[in-house]
Design an enzyme around this catalytic site. Structure first.
Site, PDB file in Angstrom:
ATOM      1  CD  GLU A  56     -33.997 -26.127  35.989  1.00  0.00           C
ATOM      2  OE1 GLU A  56     -34.093 -26.843  37.010  1.00  0.00           O
ATOM      3  OE2 GLU A  56     -33.056 -26.235  35.190  1.00  0.00           O
TER       4      GLU A  56
ATOM      5  CD  GLN B  66     -28.248 -25.701  30.394  1.00  0.00           C
ATOM      6  OE1 GLN B  66     -28.516 -26.768  30.938  1.00  0.00           O
ATOM      7  NE2 GLN B  66     -27.126 -25.057  30.615  1.00  0.00           N
ATOM      8  CG  PHE B  67     -33.148 -27.391  26.792  1.00  0.00           C
ATOM      9  CD1 PHE B  67     -33.022 -27.706  25.444  1.00  0.00           C
ATOM     10  CD2 PHE B  67     -32.068 -27.605  27.631  1.00  0.00           C
ATOM     11  CE1 PHE B  67     -31.834 -28.240  24.945  1.00  0.00           C
ATOM     12  CE2 PHE B  67     -30.877 -28.133  27.145  1.00  0.00           C
ATOM     13  CZ  PHE B  67     -30.762 -28.459  25.795  1.00  0.00           C
ATOM     14  CB  ALA B  68     -38.448 -23.303  25.626  1.00  0.00           C
ATOM     15  CG  ASP B  69     -38.410 -28.578  26.371  1.00  0.00           C
ATOM     16  OD1 ASP B  69     -39.082 -29.359  25.700  1.00  0.00           O
ATOM     17  OD2 ASP B  69     -37.464 -27.905  25.895  1.00  0.00           O
ATOM     18  CG  PHE B  70     -35.803 -27.051  31.555  1.00  0.00           C
ATOM     19  CD1 PHE B  70     -36.307 -28.276  31.133  1.00  0.00           C
ATOM     20  CD2 PHE B  70     -34.432 -26.842  31.480  1.00  0.00           C
ATOM     21  CE1 PHE B  70     -35.459 -29.270  30.635  1.00  0.00           C
ATOM     22  CE2 PHE B  70     -33.587 -27.830  30.989  1.00  0.00           C
ATOM     23  CZ  PHE B  70     -34.097 -29.038  30.564  1.00  0.00           C
TER      24      PHE B  70
ATOM     25  CG  HIS C 226     -33.789 -31.694  26.577  1.00  0.00           C
ATOM     26  ND1 HIS C 226     -34.174 -32.835  27.218  1.00  0.00           N
ATOM     27  CD2 HIS C 226     -32.892 -31.093  27.400  1.00  0.00           C
ATOM     28  CE1 HIS C 226     -33.531 -32.935  28.369  1.00  0.00           C
ATOM     29  NE2 HIS C 226     -32.754 -31.886  28.510  1.00  0.00           N
TER      30      HIS C 226
END
Ligand SMILES: Cc1ncc(C[n+]2csc(CCOP(=O)(O)OP(=O)(O)O)c2C)c(N)n1
Lengths: 324, 315
Positions: A60, A82-86, A128
């Site tokens: 990332e 892939q996920f906004a959390d990242f 996630h």
């Protein structure tokens, strides 16, 4: 005019912009051969080739950082995390590189980067499930789009790609399969223009993405009770259309923000502060927030339902506010 | 293959050294803030490396020293204005000494966070490749920075995509007060290249010909589409981490000064008959004059209007 899903609208915006500008490239984990874990980028690699649509390693930091480097050299990268959390996994690259590289080098570069951020809970556990828009709003140099309908998803993504600045583009996963009318024309929405989804005189409610659909549902019930709420979808959080929200609060005398982010120092906190600074004299009732209590978003559906604002909680909150 | 322009490497190294000394003095006088990370000891290899590349190959540099900018001909006055917060610098008071920038000379700035330069340089290489340019990106960073995750992610990414990037680790054995022996499990950072399937080279920082030849080779590889290289320069940090660092953690200060590549290069020029003492002292005088001019001009430049703080954020 066709009725397509929010996911298809995003796919269409990507295809049209890649068609229009050969500098647009798209990458992320699983986006190319497989079409994305949520199938949002389906078919794009076949259409535009692996040079422009490619799978990236699970990296990332360099995904976003390389996007900044490519952007300052004249490409217009669209990166899918892939996920906004990242967003937080790549925090240095998002907050400092994307947000500050232009500023700290005295405007020597433009950073036309889009980071696509699938957000919201589907029960995949605390890392996630979040809607981390507040981090973006808190960070200078970043734009933040939060489309709530298929039409807006398409038009705001087209704007994001054409914009010369870094845009954090949140796509809510609970909306991916929702259908709505999307024009065939090359519609592009400006940033910083909110939409009044429903006019009313009793109370202003600000909500976006998944929470907006719940607020609109609640509004029907409230209308039957004689509570006539005005619902505003800000569409972008940075820039924020303060004019529209403040004008509405001056008219209704109150405001509730319903959001899927954490409560403390969340987006709602900022909206409340701005209302106090600029429309305090018009408030007839206290400003209120309905947000995720300050706990990580759990996995089990019952627990998720407990922390994420529901239609019932929205109704309860509005009734309480209106009682005064 | 071209050979290393040794006299020019020496001249630019000396210019950088003397300029940096002047910057440190101006900080003591209070004209500039003492924000300098001295590059003394690193100049010869930095300049020999850049001499092997084309004048516009993009550079993302690191915090140690000003030789990168000096090598590319960024005006000394502009650098001074950046440090002093005066009109006429390159970043309008936003980035100061750390973010001197001049894309028209291939100077693309620096990341304030260690490791941040690696990811940005990788993306710049990606753009050059997609635009079918035959330029390459060169990025300098320290041995300490090579322990961050972005090092790993960038080298893997650049290697798998065969990007035209030369990653340069300037290994001076220190990261502020921490010696590499306490922070890094391998002695040679270049060994890590094996893990990414790319060539890793070691060059000695006091051997400009070796530096030049190795960079020329890595550049050929990058331009031929064969991908990145990792080059480790064994460097010496002659001074403190920052200009007023007392270095009380360090016992190798005296022996470090014996490893200064600059007098060694002067001796080599004399021994090989590439210059005589008269030519070297004329060079020294010319450098002093150049620096004095730049300082005089920078002193006359007005301070940047504080409202500049509100500009340059969005395009
Ligand atoms: C991510 C990050 N961590 C820490 C720092 C503070 N810092 C600046 S330079 C430095 C030491 C760097 O050592 P090295 O990479 O070996 O380069 P050198 O200073 O020796 O040239 C540190 C810790 C930083 N700028 N960024």
């Amino acid at each position: 005019m066709t009725h397509i899903t929010y996911a298809q609208a995003i796919n269409r915006a990507l295809a049209e912009e890649m068609e229009r500008d050969e500098n647009v490239i798209l990458y992320g984990q699983d986006v190319a051969h497989w079409g994305g874990i949520f199938k949002v980028t389906n078919g794009l690699m076949n259409r535009f080739g692996e040079e422009r649509v490619f799978d990236s390693p699970i990296s990332e930091n360099v995904m976003v950082g390389a996007g900044v480097g490519a952007a300052i050299m004249g490409l217009r990268p669209v990166v899918e995390l892939q996920f906004a959390d990242f967003l937080i996994t790549a925090a240095d690259e998002v907050l400092f590189k994307a947000g500050m590289w232009r500023f700290m080098h005295g405007g020597a570069f433009k950073v036309p980067l889009v980071v696509r951020l699938p957000s919201g809970s589907t029960g995949a556990g605390p890392e996630h499930s979040t809607c981390p828009e507040a981090y973006v709003m808190h960070s200078p140099g970043l734009l933040c789009a939060v489309p709530s309908t298929p039409a807006d998803a398409k038009a705001l993504l087209k704007q994001a790609i054409r914009n010369d600045n870094p845009v954090m583009y949140f796509e809510h996963r609970m909306l991916y399969q929702q259908r709505g009318p999307v024009g065939d024309a090359d519609d592009v929405l400006p940033f910083g223009k909110a939409r009044i989804c429903r006019e009313g005189r009793s109370l202003t409610i600000v909500a976006w993405q998944f929470m907006l659909s719940r607020v609109l549902e609640a509004a029907e019930t409230l209308a039957a009770e004689g509570i006539d709420v005005e619902v505003i979808d800000p569409r972008t959080l940075s820039p924020f259309d303060w004019e529209t929200v403040l004008a509405s609060v001056r008219k209704t005398g109150g405001c509730l923000v319903v959001e899927e982010g954490y409560r403390s120092l969340g987006v709602g906190a900022e909206i409340g502060a701005m209302i106090c600074e600029h429309a305090f004299a018009y408030l007839e009732r206290p400003f209120r927030r309905l947000a995720i209590p300050d706990v990580p978003i759990p996995s089990a559906p019952a627990l998720v339902d407990y922390v994420i604002p529901s239609v019932a909680k929205i109704l309860q909150e509005v009734r309480e506010v209106m009682k005064g | 293959m071209l050979s290393c322009p040794l006299v020019e490497v020496y001249r630019l190294s000396l210019l950088s050294r003397r300029f940096e000394e002047r910057v440190a003095r101006l900080a003591l006088e209070g004209f500039l803030p003492p924000m300098l990370h001295p590059g003394a000891g690193h100049e010869v290899s930095q300049i020999a490396a850049l001499a092997a590349l084309r004048p516009l190959d993009p550079v993302i540099y690191s915090h140690r020293g000003l030789a990168y900018m000096v090598a590319r001909g960024v005006s000394l006055q502009a650098i001074l204005c950046d440090i002093a917060g005066r009109v006429g610098g390159t970043n309008n008071g936003k980035g100061g000494i750390m973010h001197v920038v001049d894309p028209s000379r291939g100077i693309y700035g620096e990341s304030g966070t260690l490791g941040g330069g690696l990811v940005v340089a990788t993306g710049m290489g990606m753009a050059l490749q997609k635009k079918k340019s035959d330029a390459l990106v060169v990025h300098f960073f320290g041995d300490g920075g090579s322990n961050r995750g972005p090092f790993h992610e960038s080298l893997n990414w650049a290697a798998v995509q065969k990007l035209p990037v030369i990653f340069v680790c300037e290994n001076n054995g220190w990261a502020v007060s921490v010696p590499a022996s306490r922070s890094t499990a391998v002695e040679d950072i270049s060994l890590r290249a094996i893990g990414y399937g790319i060539p890793g080279h070691i060059v000695q920082g006091d051997d400009p010909e070796q530096v030049f030849a190795t960079f020329a080779q890595a550049a050929d590889r990058a331009r031929a589409g064969q991908g990145p290289s990792l080059i480790e320069i064994k460097a010496v940090r002659l001074l403190g981490h920052y200009s007023t660092d007392p270095q009380d953690y360090r016992s190798d200060v005296a022996s470090a000064s014996e490893k200064d590549p600059l007098p060694k290069l002067a001796d080599m020029l004399l021994a090989q008959g590439l210059a005589d003492t008269a030519a070297l002292s004329a060079m020294e005088q010319e450098i002093e004059r150049q620096i004095a001019d730049a300082v005089a001009q920078a002193r006359q430049a007005p301070l940047i209007d504080a409202r500049e703080a509100m500009t340059d954020l969005f395009a």
